[in-house]
Structures are given as C-alpha cells and as structure tokens.
Design a protein around this motif. Structure first.
Motif, short mmCIF file in Angstrom:
data_model
loop_
_atom_site.label_atom_id
_atom_site.label_comp_id
_atom_site.label_asym_id
_atom_site.label_seq_id
_atom_site.Cartn_x
_atom_site.Cartn_y
_atom_site.Cartn_z
N THR A 163 0.82 -1.21 0.00
CA THR A 163 0.00 0.00 0.00
C THR A 163 0.86 1.26 0.00
OG1 THR A 163 -0.15 -0.16 2.42
CG2 THR A 163 -1.95 -1.11 1.15
N SER A 164 2.16 1.11 -0.16
CA SER A 164 3.05 2.26 -0.27
C SER A 164 3.87 2.10 -1.54
CB SER A 164 3.95 2.36 0.97
OG SER A 164 4.71 1.18 1.13
N GLY A 165 4.84 2.95 -1.73
CA GLY A 165 5.64 2.84 -2.95
C GLY A 165 5.29 3.96 -3.90
N PRO A 166 5.71 3.86 -5.17
CA PRO A 166 6.31 2.70 -5.82
C PRO A 166 7.79 2.50 -5.47
CG PRO A 166 6.21 4.54 -7.33
CD PRO A 166 5.54 5.01 -6.08
N PHE A 167 8.33 1.35 -5.90
CA PHE A 167 9.71 1.00 -5.65
C PHE A 167 10.43 0.77 -6.98
CE2 PHE A 167 6.93 -0.65 -2.35
CZ PHE A 167 7.44 -0.07 -1.21
N ALA A 168 11.62 1.31 -7.10
CA ALA A 168 12.37 1.17 -8.34
C ALA A 168 12.84 -0.27 -8.52
CB ALA A 168 13.57 2.11 -8.34
N HIS A 169 12.81 -0.73 -9.77
CA HIS A 169 13.19 -2.11 -10.07
C HIS A 169 13.75 -2.15 -11.48
CE1 HIS A 169 13.02 -6.46 -9.55
NE2 HIS A 169 12.41 -6.59 -10.72
N THR A 170 14.84 -2.87 -11.70
CA THR A 170 15.47 -2.97 -13.01
C THR A 170 15.48 -4.42 -13.47
OG1 THR A 170 16.91 -1.10 -12.49
CG2 THR A 170 17.53 -2.46 -14.37
N VAL A 171 15.15 -4.64 -14.74
CA VAL A 171 15.14 -5.98 -15.31
C VAL A 171 15.90 -5.95 -16.63
CG1 VAL A 171 13.71 -7.84 -16.25
CG2 VAL A 171 12.93 -6.56 -14.26
N ALA A 172 16.79 -6.94 -16.82
CA ALA A 172 17.47 -7.12 -18.10
C ALA A 172 16.69 -8.14 -18.91
CB ALA A 172 18.90 -7.59 -17.89
N THR A 173 16.31 -7.77 -20.14
CA THR A 173 15.46 -8.64 -20.95
C THR A 173 15.84 -8.53 -22.42
OG1 THR A 173 13.17 -9.03 -21.64
CG2 THR A 173 13.75 -6.77 -21.05
N THR A 174 15.51 -9.56 -23.17
CA THR A 174 15.79 -9.54 -24.61
C THR A 174 14.74 -8.79 -25.40
OG1 THR A 174 14.65 -11.67 -24.85
CG2 THR A 174 17.05 -11.74 -24.53
N ASP A 175 13.60 -8.47 -24.76
CA ASP A 175 12.51 -7.80 -25.47
C ASP A 175 12.32 -6.38 -24.93
OD1 ASP A 175 11.82 -10.11 -26.99
OD2 ASP A 175 10.85 -10.92 -25.18
N PRO A 176 11.99 -5.42 -25.80
CA PRO A 176 11.74 -4.06 -25.33
C PRO A 176 10.43 -3.98 -24.56
CG PRO A 176 11.25 -4.23 -27.67
CD PRO A 176 11.85 -5.55 -27.27
N THR A 177 10.30 -2.96 -23.73
CA THR A 177 9.07 -2.72 -22.99
C THR A 177 8.48 -1.39 -23.44
OG1 THR A 177 10.31 -1.65 -21.20
CG2 THR A 177 9.87 -4.00 -20.97
N ILE A 178 7.18 -1.24 -23.24
CA ILE A 178 6.48 -0.02 -23.64
C ILE A 178 6.26 0.83 -22.40
CG2 ILE A 178 4.37 0.91 -24.65
CD1 ILE A 178 4.13 -1.64 -26.27
N THR A 179 6.80 2.02 -22.42
CA THR A 179 6.68 2.93 -21.28
C THR A 179 5.22 3.20 -20.95
OG1 THR A 179 8.78 3.99 -21.85
CG2 THR A 179 7.29 5.22 -20.42
N GLY A 180 4.92 3.13 -19.65
CA GLY A 180 3.57 3.41 -19.19
C GLY A 180 2.69 2.18 -19.04
N GLN A 181 3.07 1.06 -19.64
CA GLN A 181 2.27 -0.15 -19.50
C GLN A 181 2.61 -0.85 -18.19
OE1 GLN A 181 2.39 -2.92 -22.76
NE2 GLN A 181 1.23 -1.58 -24.13
N VAL A 182 1.62 -1.60 -17.67
CA VAL A 182 1.82 -2.41 -16.47
C VAL A 182 2.29 -3.79 -16.89
CG1 VAL A 182 0.77 -3.33 -14.38
CG2 VAL A 182 -0.04 -1.16 -15.32
N PHE A 183 3.34 -4.27 -16.22
CA PHE A 183 3.91 -5.57 -16.55
C PHE A 183 3.87 -6.49 -15.33
CE2 PHE A 183 5.54 -3.10 -19.99
CZ PHE A 183 5.85 -3.97 -21.02
N LEU A 184 3.76 -7.78 -15.61
CA LEU A 184 4.00 -8.80 -14.60
C LEU A 184 5.50 -9.04 -14.56
CD1 LEU A 184 2.63 -10.97 -12.71
CD2 LEU A 184 2.93 -12.56 -14.63
N LEU A 185 6.08 -9.04 -13.36
CA LEU A 185 7.52 -9.20 -13.20
C LEU A 185 7.78 -10.50 -12.44
CD1 LEU A 185 8.31 -5.54 -12.05
CD2 LEU A 185 8.37 -6.46 -14.38
N PRO A 186 7.97 -11.61 -13.17
CA PRO A 186 8.20 -12.89 -12.50
C PRO A 186 9.52 -12.92 -11.76
CG PRO A 186 7.58 -13.19 -14.82
CD PRO A 186 7.92 -11.75 -14.62
N HIS A 187 9.62 -13.84 -10.79
CA HIS A 187 10.88 -14.04 -10.07
C HIS A 187 11.99 -14.44 -11.03
CE1 HIS A 187 13.66 -15.34 -6.93
NE2 HIS A 187 13.75 -16.51 -7.52
N ALA A 188 11.67 -15.29 -11.98
CA ALA A 188 12.62 -15.70 -13.01
C ALA A 188 11.88 -15.67 -14.34
CB ALA A 188 13.14 -17.11 -12.74
#
Length: 396
Positions: free
Chosen positions: A304-329
C-alpha cells in the motif's frame, strides 16, 4: 489449536518413509494432507511446483549427508518462504543451528517427535497464519494489497463479510487478469461475450477455472490460483460467490460463521501466496539497450506504499507506461489491456484500473471499460484506447 491443521497441506521430506509416516500419523489424524518424498531433490521439486502450508524436513537425508540443509538453502535461494520444521537427530546440534539460520521456523528432536511433532506443527502453522494479512498488505501487488488492507480494518461482522468478499473478488479478478495476459488466447468454455461484457464475481471464477483447462495456461497464473484453489477445490470459493449473490439480493444475512469461513480462506491464501508466489507488477518507466539486452526500469507496485524502483534485463523491449507482470525468473509480461495504471502528477502515486467489460454491446471496435482496482476513492479511469478485439478470442 490442533483443529487449525484441518486441510493444511504438508510436505514431508525424510529418507525413512516408514518412520516418517509413523511420526506424522498424529498430524494426519488432525486433518492435515501429507505429501511424502524421500530426499531433498524431490522435496525441492515438490515445493517449487505447488504451494504447501508447512514443510517437515529431516536434516540427515540425500543429497549427500545433510540433504535437509541443502533443501533449506535451495528454498531460500528460490525465494520460497514456506515455513519449515526440521527433524533433528542425535549428533546434529550444529546442523540444527545452521537450519535455524537458514530460516527454519522450529525444530523437533526426532526421538521426541512422536509426542511433540503435532503441537509444534500446529504452533508454526498458526503463527504463520496470524501474520498472513500483514504480509499481504505489505507484499501483495497493489490492487490486492488495498483490498486486504480494507479487510484488515473491518470490525463488525457485516463489514468483515462485505470487505472479505470484496477481497476475494479482487483475488479472482487479478488472477484472471494474469491468466488472460500469460495464456495463449482460446475460447473459454461457458464464457459468453455477454458475461465478459458485464463481469461478475462468478464470471471471474469461471474465467479462472476455464483457463486451467486450456493446453498451456500461464505458469504464474497457475501458481497464483493454486494458492486459492488447490486441485479440485473450487467448490469452497463457489460457495462464497453464492453467499455474495445472496447478500446482494437480500436473500442472506451475514453471520459470524460466514466471517470465520472467509477469514480462514483469505488468511490461507495470503500465507500461501507470500510463501510461494514470487512475482510483482510494475509500470515501465525507461529503457536502455547495451547492444545485447534491454535494461528496463520499472516502478514496482507492491503493498500500500511505494512505488519502488526495479530494473530488469530482458531480450525484449518494454512499452513505457504499460503495467507488466515481473516474475521471479523470466522476462516481464505486459498485463495490457487487462490492467492499466496512471500516475498522479502531484503525489507520484499510481492508480490501477482493471478491465471491467464494455460500456456498449460488445463488437470489435467497442472500447473496453475499466474499474478502480484499489481504493474506490481513486480518480475515475482514463478513457480507453483498447477495444473489444482483445477480449473476442476468449469468448464462445
């Protein structure tokens, strides 16, 4: 306290299965459902495959000499937090101390297990259940955390039942969103366009259960739903959907028994999810490319607080502003158009909005409708740019 073990799922890892079954017989008689394996490797496979409420670990078993310690180390590395109770034998004091440092919740001397194991299992389970709602408020994805926080604050029976049913509906809706985003589209048996255009609590339960019947349901979806609905256990949730409908139509009045039943279900879901489901959600903010990988920055929406910064290295680009599921692996998966978020310019807080059908009779170009996923006092959802085309592949 022993009745708290009714329908508790317990993983027992011991290389002496006959001894383990004998020692665990009182636990089974108390209503627990036991799953036995005879080595740490098999225990790790089981514990990462489906949620358990408790793990009983014999320290001295394969692999190698102290497979119980190996198992605890692997569980910790995998981010799994299922409470573990270790069986300690003669000459294993040093290993028992190490097990506790690796996160074991308690230990029992194997020579005393026949008389002590039942009480210790109950104590560990009750303690974990007692803190489950606080875990949910602080660690769940924001759309769920807000509902569990309101449930936590509810006092009298009517408010507890109403807030509890709302929290359960939020779980079903969120699980459905994850399933729709991570499963290859296919018609869901029994789900019509009219139902999905005006989804109810029962619709979300149907969507979840039908997604499980498809050839390749999303792995994070199946893991999340298993925390609420173990295999073949949907009737308990269906009964609560019926209760919600009965209250809404004035056929049923909330009772203390309803409140207790809901509380048990929500706490168990919260405890299992905190221990087993290791994904987050986040809004993509920026992205860079180093010639091999994209480094995507996210505002992680947890608690109920945040947001918290998080960085992910991926082979696919992401679209700014969209909500993503961030799996553990694994790579981030977009939850658009099922879940969207807007950031308030003044406070920097995010407001999440979930798919809620269509304002018009659905056709390919009909805009999707959204509803507040968290606090009802949040601003109204933004105008939708997504259309019914996204939902069409799922309906019969």
């Amino acid at each position: 306290m022993i009745r708290q073990l009714a329908d508790v799922h317990v993983l027992v890892a011991d290389d002496q299965p006959d001894v383990a079954r004998t020692l665990c017989r009182p636990v089974e008689r108390a209503g627990a459902r036991l799953h036995f394996v005879d080595n740490g490797t098999a225990a790790l496979t089981a514990a990462t495959g489906r949620p358990f409420d408790l793990i009983i670990v014999d320290l001295k078993m394969p692999p190698e000499d102290w497979g119980g310690l190996w198992l605890l180390e692997r569980l910790q590395a995998e981010g799994l937090r299922t409470p573990a109770l270790v069986l300690s034998g003669e000459g294993s004091k040093q290993q028992t101390v190490r097990a506790m440092r690796l996160g074991a919740a308690d230990w029992v001397d194997k020579d005393d297990a026949s008389t002590e194991l039942l009480d210790r299992c109950a104590e560990v389970h009750v303690k974990w259940q007692a803190q489950a709602l606080e875990e949910a408020i602080g660690g769940f994805p924001a759309p769920l955390a807000a509902h569990f926080a309101r449930y936590w604050r509810a006092t009298d029976v009517d408010r507890q039942v109403n807030a509890g049913l709302a929290a359960l509906e939020a779980v079903l809706r969120f699980a459905a969103m994850v399933g729709l985003a991570t499963t290859p589209p296919a018609p869901l048996a029994g789900v019509t366009a009219a139902q999905l255009a005006r989804p109810s609590m029962g619709t979300w339960l149907t969507v979840c259960t039908r997604l499980l019947t498809l050839a390749s349901p999303g792995s994070e979806f199946t893991r999340l739903l298993a925390c609420l609905i173990p295999s073949g256990g949907a009737q308990r949730v269906q009964d609560l959907v019926n209760l919600r409908n009965g209250i809404a139509h004035g056929r049923t009045t909330s009772t203390a028994a309803h409140a207790d039943h809901l509380d048990g279900l929500l706490r168990r879901f919260a405890a299992r999810t905190a221990a087993f489901w290791r994904a987050d959600i986040g809004v993509a903010t920026t992205m860079t490319y180093d010639g091999m990988l994209f480094h995507a920055e996210f505002d992680r929406l947890r608690g109920t607080s945040g947001p918290f910064a998080h960085t992910v290295a991926t082979t696919d680009p992401t679209i700014t502003g969209q909500v993503f599921l961030l799996p553990h692996a694994g790579a981030p998966v977009t939850l658009s158009p099922w879940l969207v978020a807007e950031r308030a310019p003044s406070s920097g807080a995010y407001h999440c909005f979930q798919f809620d059908g269509s304002d018009t009779r659905p056709n390919t170009k009909s805009p999707l409708r959204y509803a507040n996923a968290g606090d009802p006092s949040d601003p109204p959802p933004p105008p939708s740019t997504a259309t019914w085309r996204a939902a069409e592949p799922w309906v019969q």
